[in-house]
Design an enzyme around this catalytic site. Structure first.
Site, PDB file in Angstrom:
ATOM      1  N   LYS A  66       0.837  -1.261   0.014  1.00 24.57           N
ATOM      2  CA  LYS A  66      -0.045   0.060   0.022  1.00 24.57           C
ATOM      3  C   LYS A  66       0.900   1.402   0.037  1.00 24.57           C
ATOM      4  CE  LYS A  66      -4.020  -2.174   2.484  1.00 24.57           C
ATOM      5  NZ  LYS A  66      -2.970  -3.553   2.944  1.00 24.57           N
ATOM      6  N   ILE A  70       6.073  10.488  -1.285  1.00 29.33           N
ATOM      7  CA  ILE A  70       6.480  11.641  -2.535  1.00 29.33           C
ATOM      8  C   ILE A  70       6.737  10.714  -3.580  1.00 29.33           C
ATOM      9  CG2 ILE A  70       7.099  13.227  -0.648  1.00 29.33           C
ATOM     10  CD1 ILE A  70      10.047  12.616  -1.309  1.00 29.33           C
ATOM     11  N   ARG A 180     -14.963 -14.773   3.030  1.00 31.13           N
ATOM     12  CA  ARG A 180     -15.197 -15.769   4.019  1.00 31.13           C
ATOM     13  C   ARG A 180     -16.072 -16.681   3.556  1.00 31.13           C
ATOM     14  NH1 ARG A 180     -11.439 -13.253   5.856  1.00 31.13           N
ATOM     15  NH2 ARG A 180     -11.163 -12.156   7.905  1.00 31.13           N
ATOM     16  N   GLN A 189     -13.365  -7.739   9.482  1.00 30.72           N
ATOM     17  CA  GLN A 189     -13.716  -7.372   8.198  1.00 30.72           C
ATOM     18  C   GLN A 189     -15.077  -6.876   8.482  1.00 30.72           C
ATOM     19  OE1 GLN A 189     -11.646  -6.841   5.956  1.00 30.72           O
ATOM     20  NE2 GLN A 189     -10.072  -8.409   6.101  1.00 30.72           N
ATOM     21  N   ARG A 210      -7.356 -15.964   7.141  1.00 33.44           N
ATOM     22  CA  ARG A 210      -7.717 -16.835   8.296  1.00 33.44           C
ATOM     23  C   ARG A 210      -8.396 -18.067   7.884  1.00 33.44           C
ATOM     24  NH1 ARG A 210      -8.940 -11.374  11.839  1.00 33.44           N
ATOM     25  NH2 ARG A 210      -9.057 -10.694   9.584  1.00 33.44           N
TER      26      ARG A 210
END
Length: 235
Positions: A66, A70, A180, A189, A210
């Site tokens: 992510k 600059i 899920r 979530q 998970r």
């Protein structure tokens, strides 16, 4: 779509604290797992070296960093990541950031993904952060910006995937976390769907952590998700 083809679209999130635990997941899955996500948690614990090892072993890696900084810093970061051989890299979907990243990745096989709105955030969270748009509205704005910048794809909740697909067409990847399987806990979530629902909504790649990593039988968990994805892609 065959199960083998679906394996190219299932990204298994190695959201564990150590490289040893991540390597154990990869070893446990063997040929059942092909595509792995490495995020901040693991990257800062030696996961970047693991990413290189995985690519050298023929696996695919989605590096979820992510990036947002600059222009020069983003460009140099993208160039460095491209040299590792990973398949996907995330940057925040700010127009200027994406434009710089695309230029830095030009001529490489790195697929850049613009992160729209985190799946842990809802409308109230965005309001608290100073945004006036709803999550859905902001996702669509950023999807348009990603397309204009020449990005390889975007990351969004499967709840917005259908609208995003209408905006970006069929050439860009639509990567959806927050997946899920039926009966799995939502965890932190807030905007989640099942694998079949995500594919039906226009997702090209699903990120699942998970429900696989924490499963008693990880291979069976992956095969179950692949089977659902395969059926959905074939419809």
């Amino acid at each position: 779509m065959t199960l083998d083809a679906a394996r190219e679209r299932l990204i298994i999130a190695l959201d564990v604290p150590t490289v040893a635990e991540a390597a154990a997941v990869v070893d446990d899955l063997g040929d059942t797992g092909l595509f792995y996500k490495i995020g901040y948690h693991l990257a800062f614990a030696g996961g970047l070296d693991l990413a290189r090892e995985l690519t050298a072993a023929g696996k695919r890696v989605f590096l979820d960093m992510k990036l947002l900084d600059i222009d020069n810093t983003v460009a140099k970061g993208v160039e460095a990541v491209a040299r590792t051989g990973v398949s996907m890299l995330t940057v925040h979907a700010y127009p200027k950031t994406m434009t710089v990243a695309v230029e830095a990745a030009r001529g490489t096989e790195l697929c850049l993904l613009g992160v729209t709105v985190l799946t842990s955030m809802d409308d109230h969270d965005l309001s608290d952060a100073g945004y006036h748009d709803t999550a859905a509205m902001l996702v669509m704005k950023r999807a348009r910006a990603a397309q204009l910048a020449g990005m390889g794809g975007i990351v969004c909740s499967a709840a917005e995937a259908e609208g995003v697909r209408e905006i970006v067409g069929h050439d860009m990847a639509v990567v959806t976390p927050g997946i899920r399987p039926s009966g799995a806990a939502a965890g932190d979530q807030k905007r989640i769907v099942t694998p079949g629902e995500a594919v039906a909504s226009g997702a090209s790649h699903l990120v699942v952590g998970r429900p696989i990593v924490g499963a008693g039988d990880r291979k069976s968990a992956v095969i179950g998700i692949l089977t659902e994805m395969s059926s959905a892609f074939s419809e």
